[in-house]
Scaffold this motif. Structure first.
Motif, PDB file in Angstrom:
ATOM      1  N   LYS A  98       0.825  -1.214   0.000  1.00  0.00           N
ATOM      2  CA  LYS A  98       0.000   0.000   0.000  1.00  0.00           C
ATOM      3  C   LYS A  98       0.856   1.260   0.000  1.00  0.00           C
ATOM      4  N   ILE A 185     -10.285   4.073  16.520  1.00  0.00           N
ATOM      5  CA  ILE A 185      -9.994   4.305  15.095  1.00  0.00           C
ATOM      6  C   ILE A 185     -11.023   3.553  14.241  1.00  0.00           C
ATOM      7  N   ILE A 196      -6.382   8.760   8.048  1.00  0.00           N
ATOM      8  CA  ILE A 196      -5.322   8.283   8.941  1.00  0.00           C
ATOM      9  C   ILE A 196      -4.528   7.163   8.280  1.00  0.00           C
ATOM     10  N   GLU A 197      -5.255   6.225   7.665  1.00  0.00           N
ATOM     11  CA  GLU A 197      -4.552   5.128   6.996  1.00  0.00           C
ATOM     12  C   GLU A 197      -3.620   5.648   5.920  1.00  0.00           C
ATOM     13  N   ALA A 199      -2.245   8.518   5.669  1.00  0.00           N
ATOM     14  CA  ALA A 199      -1.110   9.212   6.280  1.00  0.00           C
ATOM     15  C   ALA A 199      -0.043   8.204   6.686  1.00  0.00           C
ATOM     16  N   TYR A 200      -0.468   7.088   7.289  1.00  0.00           N
ATOM     17  CA  TYR A 200       0.509   6.130   7.792  1.00  0.00           C
ATOM     18  C   TYR A 200       1.040   5.200   6.695  1.00  0.00           C
ATOM     19  N   GLY A 202       1.971   6.566   4.102  1.00  0.00           N
ATOM     20  CA  GLY A 202       2.915   7.472   3.460  1.00  0.00           C
ATOM     21  C   GLY A 202       2.367   8.186   2.243  1.00  0.00           C
ATOM     22  N   LEU A 204       0.225  10.783   2.255  1.00  0.00           N
ATOM     23  CA  LEU A 204      -0.111  12.182   2.483  1.00  0.00           C
ATOM     24  C   LEU A 204       1.045  12.899   3.141  1.00  0.00           C
ATOM     25  N   HIS A 206       2.234  15.700   5.917  1.00  0.00           N
ATOM     26  CA  HIS A 206       1.617  15.985   7.212  1.00  0.00           C
ATOM     27  C   HIS A 206       0.692  17.181   7.162  1.00  0.00           C
ATOM     28  N   ARG A 207       0.909  18.079   6.209  1.00  0.00           N
ATOM     29  CA  ARG A 207       0.061  19.278   6.170  1.00  0.00           C
ATOM     30  C   ARG A 207      -1.360  18.943   5.743  1.00  0.00           C
ATOM     31  N   ILE A 209      -3.014  16.331   6.824  1.00  0.00           N
ATOM     32  CA  ILE A 209      -3.746  15.712   7.921  1.00  0.00           C
ATOM     33  C   ILE A 209      -4.095  16.811   8.903  1.00  0.00           C
ATOM     34  N   GLN A 212      -5.839  15.640  13.250  1.00  0.00           N
ATOM     35  CA  GLN A 212      -5.748  14.270  13.751  1.00  0.00           C
ATOM     36  C   GLN A 212      -7.076  13.701  14.235  1.00  0.00           C
ATOM     37  N   LEU A 215      -8.309  11.814  17.977  1.00  0.00           N
ATOM     38  CA  LEU A 215      -8.044  10.488  18.545  1.00  0.00           C
ATOM     39  C   LEU A 215      -7.678  10.585  20.020  1.00  0.00           C
ATOM     40  N   LEU A 217      -5.412  10.108  22.284  1.00  0.00           N
ATOM     41  CA  LEU A 217      -4.007   9.774  22.506  1.00  0.00           C
ATOM     42  C   LEU A 217      -3.494  10.248  23.861  1.00  0.00           C
TER      43      LEU A 217
END
Lengths: 236, 216
Positions: A98, A185, A196-197, A199-200, A202, A204, A206-207, A209, A212, A215, A217
């Motif tokens: 992915k 989530i 979120i998926e 973003a993780y 890779g 996207l 960071h700007r 997202i 967040q 969540l 955290l």
């Protein structure tokens, strides 16, 4: 959730002895065989605020993976490794595909990530991360190394060393809170969860997202902070 | 060890570090700060927990080849890579920076850039630039603003600018709206790690001449 735990650390126990017992969940000591056809993730199985796989009597906290890593660390246990491999290697491979890898490279990298897990088993700190979180960080670094072809600077390693271990209660609470994060989530609206998926994986920067998606955290962060304080104390 | 750090990294940076989407120079900044700041390390590791959940909960299942476990055991049998010492050290440069410099401050290959200021550019990918800056006690870095984002973290000594005071571990985050003249405290020489994703804009004619040398 009420927690019952025994005084000895779980990795000091022989195999197949109940390590942690949580009210409302099945015992966690027996590794659950994975079927290649097993559907992973959502569909009709998402429950807001509840363990995702509750209906099939396995607990998402899966604290037994912690015992598996300890067995690799302490006795180079190949059975424990094979079980971890069966669970995590296909997920690492999917994660890398992915992220833009072809299947052959992803397969190779997944093997290397699992080999790193073996070699770094003594660095795993279950009071700060679940095994899944730890595997994610190794897979992410492999992705940066191989797909983006750049070095990945990491913070100075901190670990308990041979003479100390984290508190079992710290381990259990962190594992449970991460399971709750996983449920949170899963319960997000589809669009937010996909963000979120992506973003993780890779996809996207960071700007893109935004905030967040709210969540939970805070508790995990406090728990990790506490574990770090105890670790620093043990190291000094 | 991190009790006195007052200026931290943003959630955006920590999440992007966790997701692995930052340029290498920014990764180096974050890794260096996390080595000194347990507050941000805990925040970063909680973002890693999100990544762990994403890894676990993928909708497409991809199987490994039949021989993959055996191949992995063969990889393992080749032996472990060398590991670094995890114990806290008294060095000025945290471990991730030492990997780039090849040692502590004595190993830095400084190049003078004028007015007593020295710098050493670190080898990273070129989407962003990482460099170490040496500012003599009491001296100032020329007045400048930025096209992009500039992160400056103090490793030794301290500096002040129009906005605040920054000591070891503190990170100043400056964007195009910030126009500042960082000045080292008089008590000691100041060493910083500075990371930029776009060239700086200097305000006065003179320092502009330095820009090709500074590569900032």
């Amino acid at each position: 959730m009420k927690i019952i735990h025994q005084t000895d650390p779980p990795w000091a126990k022989p195999r197949n002895v109940v390590m942690f017992t949580e009210i409302d969940t099945a015992t966690l000591d027996e590794p659950v065989a994975e079927s290649a056809a097993k559907p992973v993730w959502r569909g009709s199985t998402r429950f807001k605020g509840k363990p995702v796989n509750r209906q099939n009597k396995t607990c998402d906290a899966r604290t037994e993976w912690v015992g598996h890593v300890r067995r690799i660390r302490d006795t180079q246990d190949q059975v424990a490794f094979a079980e971890l491999f069966q669970h995590f290697a296909p997920r690492i491979k999917a994660f890398l595909i992915k992220s833009g890898s072809d299947a052959t490279l992803a397969e190779e990298c997944a093997q290397e990530v699992m080999a790193t897990l073996w070699h770094k088993a003594h660095l795993f700190d279950p009071s700060r991360a679940t095994v899944a979180t730890w595997v994610f960080t190794i897979a992410r670094n492999k992705r940066i190394d191989v797909l983006r072809k750049q070095r990945r600077p990491e913070p100075q390693d901190l670990w308990w060393g041979p003479e100390a271990e984290p508190e079992q209660e710290d381990v259990l609470v962190l594992q449970q809170e991460t399971a709750q994060l996983r449920s949170a989530i899963a319960a997000l609206p589809e669009a937010q969860r996909q963000l979120i998926e992506k973003a993780y994986f890779g996809d996207l920067s960071h700007r893109e997202i935004a905030s967040q998606t709210g969540l939970p955290l805070g508790t995990i962060k406090s728990r990790i902070r506490l574990a770090l304080d105890r670790l620093r104390h043990a190291m000094n | 060890m991190s009790n006195e750090i007052k200026h931290h990294l943003t959630d955006d940076l920590l999440m992007a570090y966790s997701a692995g989407t930052l340029p290498e120079a920014f990764d180096l900044m974050v890794a260096t700060h996390l080595s000194l700041c347990d507050h941000c390390r805990a925040r970063a590791e909680s973002f890693d927990a999100v990544g762990g959940c994403v890894l676990q909960e993928q909708d497409a299942y991809v199987s490994m080849s039949d021989s993959s476990l055996a191949a992995t055991m063969a990889l393992i049998a080749q032996g472990a890579p060398a590991l670094k010492d995890a114990r806290p050290s008294c060095s000025i440069l945290p471990a991730p920076l030492q990997d780039y410099v090849g040692g502590d401050v004595n190993a830095i290959k400084w190049k003078p850039v004028g007015m007593g200021v020295k710098q050493a550019i670190l080898p990273t990918t070129n989407e962003a630039t990482a460099r170490l800056l040496f500012i003599p006690a009491g001296a100032a870095v020329p007045d400048h603003s930025h096209n992009g984002i500039e992160l400056t973290m103090v490793l030794q000594g301290a500096f002040s600018d129009e906005l605040d005071h920054f000591a070891r571990g503190d990170v100043e985050i400056a964007d195009q709206d910030v126009h500042h003249t960082p000045t080292a405290d008089v008590s000691s020489d100041c060493i910083c790690l500075a990371v930029t994703d776009a060239p700086l804009k200097f305000s006065k004619l003179m320092p502009r001449l330095f820009q090709p040398f500074l590569r900032i």
